[in-house]
Design a protein around this motif. Structure first.
Motif, mmCIF file in Angstrom:
data_model
loop_
_atom_site.group_PDB
_atom_site.id
_atom_site.type_symbol
_atom_site.label_atom_id
_atom_site.label_comp_id
_atom_site.label_asym_id
_atom_site.label_seq_id
_atom_site.Cartn_x
_atom_site.Cartn_y
_atom_site.Cartn_z
ATOM 1 N N HIS A 394 26.192 15.382 129.339
ATOM 2 C CA HIS A 394 26.820 15.261 130.647
ATOM 3 C C HIS A 394 28.346 15.200 130.548
ATOM 4 C CE1 HIS A 394 26.510 14.731 134.897
ATOM 5 N NE2 HIS A 394 27.240 13.639 134.873
ATOM 6 N N ALA A 395 28.859 14.510 129.518
ATOM 7 C CA ALA A 395 30.316 14.379 129.377
ATOM 8 C C ALA A 395 30.958 15.746 129.172
ATOM 9 C CB ALA A 395 30.645 13.456 128.211
ATOM 10 N N THR A 396 30.342 16.563 128.333
ATOM 11 C CA THR A 396 30.865 17.906 128.082
ATOM 12 C C THR A 396 30.820 18.726 129.365
ATOM 13 O OG1 THR A 396 29.785 17.680 125.951
ATOM 14 C CG2 THR A 396 30.716 19.823 126.463
ATOM 15 N N TYR A 397 29.721 18.582 130.085
ATOM 16 C CA TYR A 397 29.558 19.306 131.345
ATOM 17 C C TYR A 397 30.664 18.933 132.335
ATOM 18 C CZ TYR A 397 27.722 19.761 136.120
ATOM 19 O OH TYR A 397 27.590 19.992 137.463
ATOM 20 N N LEU A 398 30.894 17.626 132.502
ATOM 21 C CA LEU A 398 31.920 17.184 133.451
ATOM 22 C C LEU A 398 33.280 17.739 133.053
ATOM 23 C CD1 LEU A 398 31.293 13.408 134.256
ATOM 24 C CD2 LEU A 398 31.037 15.364 135.762
ATOM 25 N N ASP A 399 33.528 17.770 131.762
ATOM 26 C CA ASP A 399 34.830 18.169 131.258
ATOM 27 C C ASP A 399 35.034 19.677 131.353
ATOM 28 O OD1 ASP A 399 37.229 17.262 130.084
ATOM 29 O OD2 ASP A 399 36.610 18.128 128.166
ATOM 30 N N PRO B 32 34.530 15.535 123.853
ATOM 31 C CA PRO B 32 35.010 16.067 125.122
ATOM 32 C C PRO B 32 35.109 14.945 126.164
ATOM 33 C CG PRO B 32 32.716 16.640 124.777
ATOM 34 C CD PRO B 32 33.179 15.985 123.517
ATOM 35 N N ALA B 33 36.025 15.078 127.073
ATOM 36 C CA ALA B 33 36.245 14.134 128.170
ATOM 37 C C ALA B 33 36.806 12.804 127.660
ATOM 38 C CB ALA B 33 34.972 13.870 128.964
ATOM 39 N N VAL B 37 38.208 10.478 132.726
ATOM 40 C CA VAL B 37 37.248 11.434 133.288
ATOM 41 C C VAL B 37 35.899 10.764 133.487
ATOM 42 C CG1 VAL B 37 35.942 13.532 132.821
ATOM 43 C CG2 VAL B 37 38.380 13.466 132.327
ATOM 44 N N MET B 38 35.468 9.994 132.454
ATOM 45 C CA MET B 38 34.158 9.371 132.544
ATOM 46 C C MET B 38 34.122 8.306 133.631
ATOM 47 S SD MET B 38 32.568 11.170 130.577
ATOM 48 C CE MET B 38 30.952 10.417 130.692
ATOM 49 N N GLN B 276 29.408 6.317 125.645
ATOM 50 C CA GLN B 276 29.182 7.164 126.813
ATOM 51 C C GLN B 276 30.364 7.111 127.776
ATOM 52 O OE1 GLN B 276 25.441 5.720 128.140
ATOM 53 N NE2 GLN B 276 24.269 7.190 126.957
ATOM 54 N N ARG B 278 33.399 6.576 126.833
ATOM 55 C CA ARG B 278 34.626 6.871 126.079
ATOM 56 C C ARG B 278 35.586 5.675 126.132
ATOM 57 N NH1 ARG B 278 31.452 10.279 125.201
ATOM 58 N NH2 ARG B 278 31.670 12.511 125.491
#
Lengths: 518, 315
Positions: A394-399, B32-33, B37-38, B276, B278
């Motif tokens: 999900h984190a990769t998707y959001l990013d 990523p992110a 963002v999280m 999760q 970050r």
């Protein structure tokens, strides 16, 4: 056959509506018992206590116990008075005046007045607060206090839904003094006007609240105490309810719902909702900028099968518009049918006589996204679509994908109003304009409806907007989810709310057969 | 074992922790992110993201962020959680406390049951008892935790309704309820440990019982019992200590599934939640705590070795 499905669904939803209401007459006959401790379980930690920045349902549940808004959301999606007693609007719908109840106090004993409401909305509208309410409370240009108990909202455009949008989950009133001293204070403490006061807060384990004796309603809340317990594993959560350790599960997946139905002393709860999973098209890029390609793909979708597969039977079919029958302005349209021949013809017309390759991206949370993607891949094959499904964290998707990709699976909760979901996702100036459909005729309809008070006229405008989406398919919406939950039979006055993020636990009481707790 | 040696080992642990913190920090940069963002998730607008990044110090260069963090830690300040805005250290140590509680009870139960079981199986090698213990420990080793946990809940909580299915109550709040809530997770974890350790004890003991010095001891006229407890067991237990030391690490950081199912917010789960989100300060603190426990457990195992077997010398 699809029409039978539709009728089945309507009958079912009527039955559920009836079930939900059946609590009410009993409720009216014998007054709810006062006292007792309710133990309600949630499936995620409550990390945020500050109501302006809560993000997930368990946090909304706790915020609702501790804080109040100006208005609150009824199960039928209309607004009812909360801190505001009544409201009026100017004829052009650009100025709304809210009258507060008299003698409101915060948990720390200080008075709650119009100044606190003004300060709260200024904080919400300030980007630095990063409150999700900012994009969701309506087109507010200015908030002012006329006197201690009157607040005037001046809007940047005519807007008929303001009383409903002000009931937004994050639009809770906090003291002006706290805002001035720094909102960080609300990370550990709660200074609200809600029906309960904070007793203890352990984000990963348990949040305890006790009755606020100074609550504006003398009758409510009925409960002395509420314990919100965190169970990250859904089947353990269901086991706790079955064993009688807890009294209420706010939300549960279909697998556990089956267990709850079989357990004695437990009532499984279900309500049709507007929550959906969809396939977003980047309507500004090849190949999905061609409406015929989108229509062709939509024609391959067996919607009844999608309900069975994606919602595991706990849902209803969608027709590519984001309004389900749970919305006030839902317009019924003929159920879409599978037509592979027509899909092939449309594809050929669009210049893909040999079919089309595309990569559909689905995040891994929740799991239904992948289920939808895989089902679509198989359904679309016969028409010549060669879809590759790519799943990612999900984190990769959001990013990397969300709002940027041109072919991916989305997942959305029900909103309080038709306008909220349309202008969140589908208008040209939508907060998350994921499809880049940018249809001016559609924009005009939504804008006009927003400024229309007359119910019939508004209904007609939204019906046209839904028809437009039905025809042009900016995204495929194959199914809506029902929301599922469960309670012990001694819990009274609880109703699953279709919005998902609203709980109204101050209306809940415990029957005489409830176990005594702390 | 000289004090100098112990000092050297302690310094080495410090060095290990520094390297761990650097590696963990580097890895979080590749994910990523970021935390902003999280945290904002689907409510992220460019201006809200920018404001939050400034507030969290995410705009500073990576090295500066690391040095800031390191300076804080050296002063005993692990920073504020990016997710909850609360100090990281108390939350992490509370979680560690809950994990230690689970670990302690599980290890005690394991020692009480696994060593006798292993001994009996070894002494009665090839007989029904041995086969029974071996079979059960095979099952215990091969069943994943979530299966064991679910079975335990199903039988003891759902069907028999003897114990609460899940949930954690601090012993300080209500000792009796707290203990009742601990039974199922302890049972789940120790079933796995018992399977593990009893197999180890059995196979080591079988080897030792076949060695020349045991035969010599028997020929000298010592009773079976004396040979077993005075001579054989002492040597057979040595490798078991290593296993137990590694299991301590596993019990603290590796039982996330068990922590999830029993809603026991231990250090493992805390770390997953931090990853999760970050939430860098929490990730760092969690990783350091886990690395420390592994290092210390191994260190203690080495000392125990030397104590049990005087032939072992460290310098």
């Amino acid at each position: 056959m699809p029409s039978i499905h539709r009728r089945d669904f309507l009958a079912a939803s009527a039955a559920f509506g009836g079930l939900g209401l059946s609590g009410l007459p009993a409720f009216a006959q014998n007054a709810p018992r006062r006292g007792g401790t309710l133990r309600v379980s949630v499936d995620q930690a409550v990390s945020k206590l500050n109501p302006l920045v809560t993000r997930v349902n368990p946090e909304y549940l706790v915020a609702e116990l501790l804080y109040s808004g100006l208005t609150r959301l009824n199960p039928d999606m209309s607004a009812e008075p909360d801190l505001a007693e009544s409201w009026t609007n100017s004829a052009d719908l650009t100025e709304w005046t809210f009258a507060l109840r008299k003698g409101l106090t915060f948990h720390d004993g200080s008075a709650c007045t119009a100044a606190d409401v003004v300060a709260t909305f200024e904080a919400i509208l300030d980007a630095k607060t990063a409150s999700p309410a900012r994009q969701n409370v309506g087109p507010i240009a200015k908030v002012a206090a006329r006197d201690d108990s009157t607040v005037v909202f001046t809007l940047s455009a005519p807007f008929a839904d303001l009383p409903v949008t002000l009931a937004y989950t994050n639009a809770k009133i906090v003291p002006a003094a706290v805002i001035k001293g720094g909102l960080e204070k609300l990370d550990r403490q709660a200074v609200g006007t809600g029906p309960f006061k904070l007793v203890s807060f352990e984000p990963e384990r348990q949040i305890v609240v006790a009755r606020n004796e100074a609550y504006y309603d003398k009758a409510r809340p009925y409960l002395d105490k509420v314990e919100v317990v965190v169970f990250p594993d859904v089947s353990a959560e269901a086991s706790a309810l079955i064993a009688g350790d807890t009294d209420l599960i706010s939300t549960t997946p279909p697998t556990e719902f089956g267990r709850l139905q079989k357990a004695s002393g437990v009532k499984a709860l279900r309500v049709p909702s507007g929550q959906f999973c969809n396939v977003n098209f980047g309507c500004d890029q090849k190949p999905f900028n061609d409406v015929r390609v989108r229509q062709a793909l939509a024609l391959t979708v067996d919607r009844a099968a999608m309900v069975d597969f994606v919602t595991e039977g706990f849902g209803s079919i969608g027709n590519d518009t984001p309004l389900s029958p749970a919305y006030r302005f839902f317009a019924e349209l003929p159920a879409k049918k599978v037509d592979i021949a027509k899909a092939k013809a449309l594809l050929a017309e669009a210049g893909y006589p040999k079919g089309l390759e595309a990569t559909l991206i689905a995040s891994d949370r929740p799991g239904q996204r992948t289920q939808l993607a895989v089902a679509l891949r198989e359904m679309a094959k016969p028409a010549g679509f060669d879809i590759k499904v790519e799943t990612m964290p999900h984190a990769t998707y959001l990013d990397q994908v969300w709002k940027k990709g041109s072919f991916y699976v989305g997942f959305y909760n029900m909103q309080a109003t038709a306008d909220a979901i349309f202008s969140l996702l589908y208008t040209s100036n939508a907060a998350w304009n994921e499809t880049r459909w940018n249809n001016t005729a559609f924009d005009k309809l939504i804008f006009e409806a927003r400024a229309t008070v007359d119910e019939t006229k508004r209904r007609a405008l939204y019906a046209q907007a839904q028809k437009l989406m039905y025809d042009e398919v900016p995204s495929i919406i194959p199914a809506f989810f029902d929301l599922l939950g469960g309670q012990r039979d001694w819990v009274q006055g609880y109703q699953l709310h279709p919005r998902g993020a609203v709980f109204r636990l101050d209306f809940v009481s415990l029957g005489a057969n409830a176990p005594k707790r702390g | 074992m000289s004090p100098a040696y112990i000092l050297k080992r302690i310094l080495l642990i410090g060095y290990t922790l520094l390297v761990v913190s650097l590696i963990v920090f580097a890895i979080t940069q590749i994910l990523p992110a970021d935390a902003a963002v999280m945290m904002l998730g689907e409510n992220a607008t460019p201006d809200a993201l920018a404001a939050l990044r400034v507030k969290m110090g995410l705009n500073d260069s990576i090295w500066l962020q690391y040095l800031h963090w390191l300076a804080g830690v050296l002063h005993g300040d692990f920073g504020l959680s990016m997710r909850t805005g609360q100090p990281v250290a108390p939350a992490m140590f509370e979680a560690l406390g809950r994990s230690l509680l689970l670990a302690l009870f599980s290890i005690v139960l394991m020692l009480v049951l696994a060593i006798p079981l292993g001994i009996i199986a070894a002494v009665r090698r090839g007989r029904a008892v041995d086969l029974g213990v071996s079979f059960l420990s095979y099952v215990g080793v091969s069943l994943p935790e979530f299966v064991t946990a679910t079975l335990v809940v199903l039988v003891l909580a759902d069907w028999l309704q003897w114990l609460p299915a899940t949930g954690y109550v601090p012993l300080t709040e209500d000792p009796l309820r707290g203990l009742r809530h601990l039974v199922l997770p302890v049972l789940t974890v120790s079933l796995i440990l018992i399977a593990h350790v009893s197999r180890m004890v059995r196979s080591e003991l079988v080897d030792v019982l076949h060695s020349d010095y045991i035969r010599a001891a028997r020929l000298k006229g010592l009773s079976k019992r004396q040979v077993l407890f005075k001579h054989a067991l002492r040597n057979a237990l040595l490798p078991t200590i290593t296993i137990v030391a590694l299991d301590v690490g596993y019990l603290l950081g590796g039982v996330i599934v068990v922590e999830e199912i029993f809603a026991l917010p231990g250090i493992g789960r805390q770390l997953i939640v931090a990853i999760q989100a970050r939430d860098l300060p929490s990730i760092q603190a969690g990783a350091l705590i886990l690395a420390t426990t592994y290092a210390v457990a191994n260190f203690l195992a080495d000392i125990a070795y030397a104590w049990l077997d005087r032939r072992i010398q460290y310098d």
